[in-house]
Motif scaffolding. Structure first.
Motif, PDB file in Angstrom:
ATOM      1  N   GLY A 187       0.826  -1.205   0.000  1.00 15.51           N
ATOM      2  CA  GLY A 187       0.000   0.000   0.000  1.00 15.51           C
ATOM      3  C   GLY A 187       0.856   1.248   0.000  1.00 15.51           C
ATOM      4  N   ASP A 188       0.245   2.353  -0.356  1.00 16.30           N
ATOM      5  CA  ASP A 188       0.990   3.609  -0.427  1.00 16.30           C
ATOM      6  C   ASP A 188       0.790   4.443   0.833  1.00 16.30           C
ATOM      7  OD1 ASP A 188      -1.616   4.307  -0.713  1.00 16.30           O
ATOM      8  OD2 ASP A 188      -1.392   5.274  -2.662  1.00 16.30           O
ATOM      9  N   GLY A 189       0.471   3.805   1.945  1.00 12.38           N
ATOM     10  CA  GLY A 189       0.307   4.528   3.200  1.00 12.38           C
ATOM     11  C   GLY A 189      -1.129   4.804   3.548  1.00 12.38           C
ATOM     12  N   ASP A 190      -2.071   4.370   2.709  1.00 11.83           N
ATOM     13  CA  ASP A 190      -3.474   4.686   2.982  1.00 11.83           C
ATOM     14  C   ASP A 190      -4.009   3.952   4.194  1.00 11.83           C
ATOM     15  OD1 ASP A 190      -5.220   2.546   0.592  1.00 11.83           O
ATOM     16  OD2 ASP A 190      -3.398   2.222   1.742  1.00 11.83           O
ATOM     17  N   GLY A 191      -3.273   2.965   4.695  1.00 11.89           N
ATOM     18  CA  GLY A 191      -3.733   2.239   5.865  1.00 11.89           C
ATOM     19  C   GLY A 191      -3.113   2.717   7.159  1.00 11.89           C
ATOM     20  N   VAL A 192      -2.318   3.760   7.127  1.00 11.99           N
ATOM     21  CA  VAL A 192      -1.577   4.201   8.301  1.00 11.99           C
ATOM     22  C   VAL A 192      -2.445   5.068   9.205  1.00 11.99           C
ATOM     23  CG1 VAL A 192       0.452   5.489   9.110  1.00 11.99           C
ATOM     24  CG2 VAL A 192       0.591   4.124   7.022  1.00 11.99           C
ATOM     25  N   ALA A 193      -2.366   4.783  10.500  1.00 15.01           N
ATOM     26  CA  ALA A 193      -3.042   5.610  11.497  1.00 15.01           C
ATOM     27  C   ALA A 193      -1.981   6.188  12.426  1.00 15.01           C
ATOM     28  CB  ALA A 193      -4.049   4.793  12.299  1.00 15.01           C
ATOM     29  N   THR A 194      -2.261   7.369  12.955  1.00 19.07           N
ATOM     30  CA  THR A 194      -1.368   8.011  13.913  1.00 19.07           C
ATOM     31  C   THR A 194      -2.125   8.201  15.215  1.00 19.07           C
ATOM     32  OG1 THR A 194      -0.222   9.180  12.143  1.00 19.07           O
ATOM     33  CG2 THR A 194       0.089  10.028  14.367  1.00 19.07           C
ATOM     34  N   VAL A 195      -1.476   7.795  16.308  1.00 14.98           N
ATOM     35  CA  VAL A 195      -2.058   7.942  17.643  1.00 14.98           C
ATOM     36  C   VAL A 195      -1.114   8.812  18.459  1.00 14.98           C
ATOM     37  CG1 VAL A 195      -2.905   6.748  19.697  1.00 14.98           C
ATOM     38  CG2 VAL A 195      -3.021   5.602  17.463  1.00 14.98           C
ATOM     39  N   ALA A 196      -1.650   9.873  19.049  1.00 10.82           N
ATOM     40  CA  ALA A 196      -0.841  10.742  19.915  1.00 10.82           C
ATOM     41  C   ALA A 196      -1.023  10.302  21.363  1.00 10.82           C
ATOM     42  CB  ALA A 196      -1.258  12.199  19.749  1.00 10.82           C
TER      43      ALA A 196
END
Length: 194
Positions: free
Chosen positions: A44-53
Motif C-alpha cells: 500500500g501507499d500509506g493509505d492504511g496508516v493511522a497516527t495515535v498521539a
C-alpha cells in the motif's frame, strides 16, 4: 503520513492493543504510526496508516490516512490485526488537532481488554474525558461508524480475498488442485437412509 520526533521503537506487534500497552508501560509521550499488515503485504501507499498521539502513555488523539478522525479512526484500527508500530518521541505537543481528540479510554475500549481500560483510566488526568459515559459514547460511535461504512467493509473484504488468492498462488494452491483432490478421492458413498 510522516511523524516528527525521534524514532524510539519500530516493530511488528500482534495487535494495536499491544501497542497501547507498550505506550502506557513506557509512559510514552509522542506519536505512534500504526501500519496494518494488510497495507504492508499489499504494498500500500500509506493509505492504511493511522497516527495515535500519547501523553505520558495515555492516548489523546487518533487520525487515519483515509480521512477519519477521533473515534472513527479508532474504528479503522479495530480490524488491523498485526501491525508495524513506530513510536516517535516528542518533547512538545503531540496532538493532532481537536477533530482527532478521543477520550483516553476509547482506544483501549475498542482495541484491547478491560484491564488496559482500567489502567488507562487510572493513568489519565481528570480533564481527559475518561468518564464511563464518554468512553462508551465514543466506542459506540466508532463501532457504528465502521459498520455504517459499507465501502470500507467491501474494500477490506476485497483486499483480504486478493491477498488470499495471491498467497494461494504463491504456495501452489489453485482451483485445479481442489478438482484433482476430488477426482482422486472419488464420489462420496450414498448415505444410508435407514
Amino acid at each position: 503520513m510522516s511523524a516528527t520526533g525521534d524514532l524510539v521503537f519500530s516493530r511488528v506487534l500482534p495487535d494495536v492493543g499491544t501497542a497501547l500497552t507498550l505506550a502506557l508501560d513506557r509512559t510514552f509521550t509522542g506519536r505512534a504510526e500504526v501500519t496494518p499488515q494488510s497495507s504492508l503485504l499489499l504494498d500500500g501507499d500509506g493509505d492504511g496508516v493511522a497516527t495515535v498521539a500519547f501523553d505520558a502513555g495515555v492516548p489523546t488523539h487518533v487520525r487515519h490516512d483515509d480521512g477519519r478522525n477521533g473515534p472513527d479512526a479508532v474504528a479503522a484500527l479495530a480490524v488491523a490485526g498485526p501491525s508495524l508500530v513506530e513510536l516517535y518521541e516528542t518533547t512538545g505537543d503531540a496532538s493532532l488537532g481537536t477533530a482527532c481528540r478521543v477520550a483516553a479510554t476509547t482506544p483501549a475500549t475498542n482495541l484491547a481488554d478491560e484491564a488496559l481500560v482500567e489502567r488507562t483510566r487510572a493513568a489519565a488526568p481528570d480533564d481527559t474525558g475518561t468518564r464511563e459515559n464518554d468512553a462508551s459514547d465514543d466506542g459506540l460511535a466508532a463501532v457504528e461508524a465502521f459498520l455504517a461504512d459499507g465501502d470500507a467493509i467491501a474494500e477490506l473484504q476485497t483486499r483480504a480475498r486478493e491477498e488470499a488468492e495471491r498467497r494461494a498462488a504463491e504456495w501452489g494452491f489453485d482451483a485445479g488442485a481442489q478438482a484433482d483432490t476430488d477426482a482422486a478421492t472419488g464420489p462420496e458413498p450414498p448415505s444410508d437412509p435407514g
